[in-house]
Design an enzyme around this catalytic site. Structure first.
Site: not given
Length: 258
Positions: A68, A94, A163, A167
């Protein structure tokens, strides 16, 4: 305006699931396939995507090897999906990576940072952009995008700067897409997941670093429970949207102080 549930006269529903070769992506893809959706399975390893497809052998699935973070791969994924099915009703955004675990901020390499950002944020944007373009122009118009946030979109774990930053950024992406999609019947929501039992969370049961410096085991939940929640979000009529949903292992240290 059509709905995500029955946009075609024959009731067919078309989804793209990224990161479909393992974990949450596999669980969600299997849940959709079992309940009558046609699903394009995207991921970097075709062999694991084939394993996901084999979980529901009589269902209609399409395996597309996809990184992706690569624009050309994302374009090829959506070209293949529309070429096969003619439209798109759902994107479950996802695909993601935690990056190197337990690395202090001052020791995290820029390459490692970039890899997490490219996968978790840039990849989500590229897929959402491609889905948005298709949903805006198709007939009947509209569709749904569900982003996999994480409870790290609210509260970080120690030593998770890349991370956690991506997010938190996904929350902004979700809100902007949701606002911009309104005129075109594109509903966008986010599911924030805490401690679903997958390979990525296996370390939770052996002990994971806590904010106070201790190491503790954490409870986990069945990924199938997450998958059913995603399907519920996906099958709402486009006139209704679950903007943010948090699904977590009941006893995990998140709510309150631990």
């Amino acid at each position: 305006m059509g709905t995500a549930k029955h946009p075609h006269p024959d009731g067919s529903r078309i989804a793209v699931v990224t990161g479909a070769g393992s974990g949450i992506g596999r669980a969600v893809a299997a849940e959709l396939l079992r309940t009558g959706w046609s699903v394009a399975l995207a991921g970097r390893r075709p062999e694991t995507l084939e394993e996901t497809a084999a979980l529901v052998p009589d269902a209609d699935s399409l395996v597309v090897r996809t990184d992706v973070a690569r624009q050309e791969d994302v374009a090829a994924l959506f070209d293949a999906t529309i070429g096969r099915y003619g439209r798109l009703d759902l994107l479950f955004n996802n695909a993601g990576t935690f990056g190197p675990g337990g690395v202090p901020v001052e020791e995290l390499s820029y390459d490692a940072w970039r890899h997490v950002v490219d996968t978790n944020l840039n990849g989500a944007f590229l897929c959402a952009q491609a889905a948005y373009r298709q949903m805006k122009e198709q007939d009947p118009r509209g569709g749904r995008i569900i982003n996999n946030g994480s409870i790290s979109a609210h509260t970080p774990r120690p030593r998770s700067v890349a991370y956690t930053a991506t997010k938190h950024a996904l929350t902004g992406l979700t809100k902007s897409l949701s606002l911009d999609g309104r005129p075109y019947g594109i509903a966008v929501g986010q599911i924030d997941i805490g401690n679903a039992a997958t390979d990525m969370t296996a370390r939770m049961q052996s002990g994971v670093l806590q904010a106070d410096g201790s190491v503790a085991q954490e409870p986990v939940m069945d990924a199938a429970d997450v998958a059913r929640t995603v399907r519920h979000m996906a099958e709402l009529p486009l006139e209704a949207n679950m903007q943010f949903v948090t699904v977590l292992a009941t006893g995990m240290p998140f709510v309150g102080r631990g």
